[in-house]
Design a protein around this motif. Structure first.
Motif, PDB file in Angstrom:
ATOM      1  N   LEU A  67       0.929  -1.323  -0.137  1.00 30.49           N
ATOM      2  CA  LEU A  67      -0.141  -0.096  -0.049  1.00 30.49           C
ATOM      3  C   LEU A  67       0.805   1.264  -0.187  1.00 30.49           C
ATOM      4  O   LEU A  67       0.637   2.172  -0.715  1.00 30.49           O
ATOM      5  CB  LEU A  67      -0.797  -0.058   1.268  1.00 30.49           C
ATOM      6  N   ILE A  68       1.933   1.313   0.758  1.00 27.79           N
ATOM      7  CA  ILE A  68       2.618   2.272   1.070  1.00 27.79           C
ATOM      8  C   ILE A  68       3.297   2.658  -0.345  1.00 27.79           C
ATOM      9  O   ILE A  68       3.562   4.005  -0.932  1.00 27.79           O
ATOM     10  CB  ILE A  68       3.776   2.208   2.051  1.00 27.79           C
ATOM     11  N   ASN A  72       2.971   5.848  -2.726  1.00 33.88           N
ATOM     12  CA  ASN A  72       4.362   6.758  -3.195  1.00 33.88           C
ATOM     13  C   ASN A  72       4.351   6.848  -4.606  1.00 33.88           C
ATOM     14  O   ASN A  72       4.697   8.120  -5.040  1.00 33.88           O
ATOM     15  CB  ASN A  72       5.421   6.057  -2.679  1.00 33.88           C
ATOM     16  N   GLN A  73       4.179   5.818  -5.272  1.00 36.59           N
ATOM     17  CA  GLN A  73       4.001   6.049  -6.809  1.00 36.59           C
ATOM     18  C   GLN A  73       3.082   6.824  -7.341  1.00 36.59           C
ATOM     19  O   GLN A  73       3.300   7.464  -8.043  1.00 36.59           O
ATOM     20  CB  GLN A  73       3.940   4.641  -7.595  1.00 36.59           C
ATOM     21  N   HIS A 102      -6.634   6.184 -12.658  1.00 39.95           N
ATOM     22  CA  HIS A 102      -5.340   6.496 -12.273  1.00 39.95           C
ATOM     23  C   HIS A 102      -4.513   5.453 -11.655  1.00 39.95           C
ATOM     24  O   HIS A 102      -3.258   5.340 -12.004  1.00 39.95           O
ATOM     25  CB  HIS A 102      -5.346   8.033 -11.557  1.00 39.95           C
ATOM     26  N   LEU A 103      -5.167   4.867 -10.658  1.00 40.36           N
ATOM     27  CA  LEU A 103      -4.323   3.781  -9.853  1.00 40.36           C
ATOM     28  C   LEU A 103      -3.962   2.667 -10.858  1.00 40.36           C
ATOM     29  O   LEU A 103      -2.903   2.243 -10.598  1.00 40.36           O
ATOM     30  CB  LEU A 103      -4.981   3.452  -8.701  1.00 40.36           C
ATOM     31  N   ASP A 104      -4.839   2.343 -11.594  1.00 41.22           N
ATOM     32  CA  ASP A 104      -4.699   1.248 -12.442  1.00 41.22           C
ATOM     33  C   ASP A 104      -3.426   1.660 -13.669  1.00 41.22           C
ATOM     34  O   ASP A 104      -2.598   0.729 -13.768  1.00 41.22           O
ATOM     35  CB  ASP A 104      -5.948   1.116 -13.432  1.00 41.22           C
ATOM     36  N   ASP A 105      -3.410   2.917 -14.036  1.00 43.73           N
ATOM     37  CA  ASP A 105      -2.366   3.259 -14.728  1.00 43.73           C
ATOM     38  C   ASP A 105      -0.845   3.436 -14.153  1.00 43.73           C
ATOM     39  O   ASP A 105       0.001   2.945 -14.433  1.00 43.73           O
ATOM     40  CB  ASP A 105      -2.492   4.821 -15.108  1.00 43.73           C
ATOM     41  N   VAL A 106      -1.011   3.851 -12.626  1.00 42.29           N
ATOM     42  CA  VAL A 106       0.223   3.618 -11.885  1.00 42.29           C
ATOM     43  C   VAL A 106       0.491   2.098 -11.749  1.00 42.29           C
ATOM     44  O   VAL A 106       1.701   1.765 -11.746  1.00 42.29           O
ATOM     45  CB  VAL A 106      -0.302   4.284 -10.587  1.00 42.29           C
ATOM     46  N   LEU A 107      -0.442   1.190 -11.468  1.00 40.70           N
ATOM     47  CA  LEU A 107       0.205  -0.108 -11.306  1.00 40.70           C
ATOM     48  C   LEU A 107       0.510  -0.736 -12.555  1.00 40.70           C
ATOM     49  O   LEU A 107       1.560  -1.542 -12.711  1.00 40.70           O
ATOM     50  CB  LEU A 107      -1.129  -0.924 -10.890  1.00 40.70           C
ATOM     51  N   GLY A 108      -0.075  -0.275 -13.776  1.00 39.60           N
ATOM     52  CA  GLY A 108       0.551  -0.818 -15.190  1.00 39.60           C
ATOM     53  C   GLY A 108       2.038  -0.283 -15.433  1.00 39.60           C
ATOM     54  O   GLY A 108       2.830  -0.828 -16.291  1.00 39.60           O
ATOM     55  N   LYS A 109       2.461   0.641 -14.743  1.00 40.84           N
ATOM     56  CA  LYS A 109       3.739   1.241 -15.006  1.00 40.84           C
ATOM     57  C   LYS A 109       5.065   0.403 -14.435  1.00 40.84           C
ATOM     58  O   LYS A 109       6.074   0.848 -14.275  1.00 40.84           O
ATOM     59  CB  LYS A 109       3.993   2.728 -14.748  1.00 40.84           C
TER      60      LYS A 109
END
Length: 110
Positions: A67-68, A72-73, A102-109
């Protein structure tokens, strides 16, 4: 002396301390995972605080670590910070859809 588990996550102006449990075999140890609020821009009073207030406590230290890392990302995205810092009463369903996107995009990166 027996360790005392926290039953809530602790917010201050500078940090969010997540109360966690590390399990090794049959031994459970209380641990604290810390998110630096100053560097991320997250603050109290918003969706993030409400989500954590109603989450398990203490949580698995591995879940807290992930989670942290995600928070952070995601802090680099101004839309994510805005939504997490906004009180639930001021959010609309489209805001939550935007957050998920947006979180899905962060996870995809990753």
């Amino acid at each position: 002396m027996e360790a005392v588990e926290q039953t809530t996550h602790v917010w201050s102006k500078r940090t969010l301390k997540l109360s966690c449990i590390r399990t090794r075999g049959d031994v459970e140890t209380p641990v604290i995972k810390t998110l630096d609020l100053l560097s991320t821009g997250y603050r109290r009073g918003g969706l993030l605080e409400e989500m954590l207030a109603s989450s398990e406590c203490p949580m698995s230290h591995l879940r807290a670590y992930k989670l942290i890392r995600l928070l952070n990302q995601a802090a680099h995205d101004p839309d994510v910070k805005h939504i997490f810092n906004t009180a639930i009463a001021k959010l609309f369903p489209r805001d939550l859809s935007k957050l998920i996107f947006h979180l899905d995009d962060v996870l995809g990166k990753r």
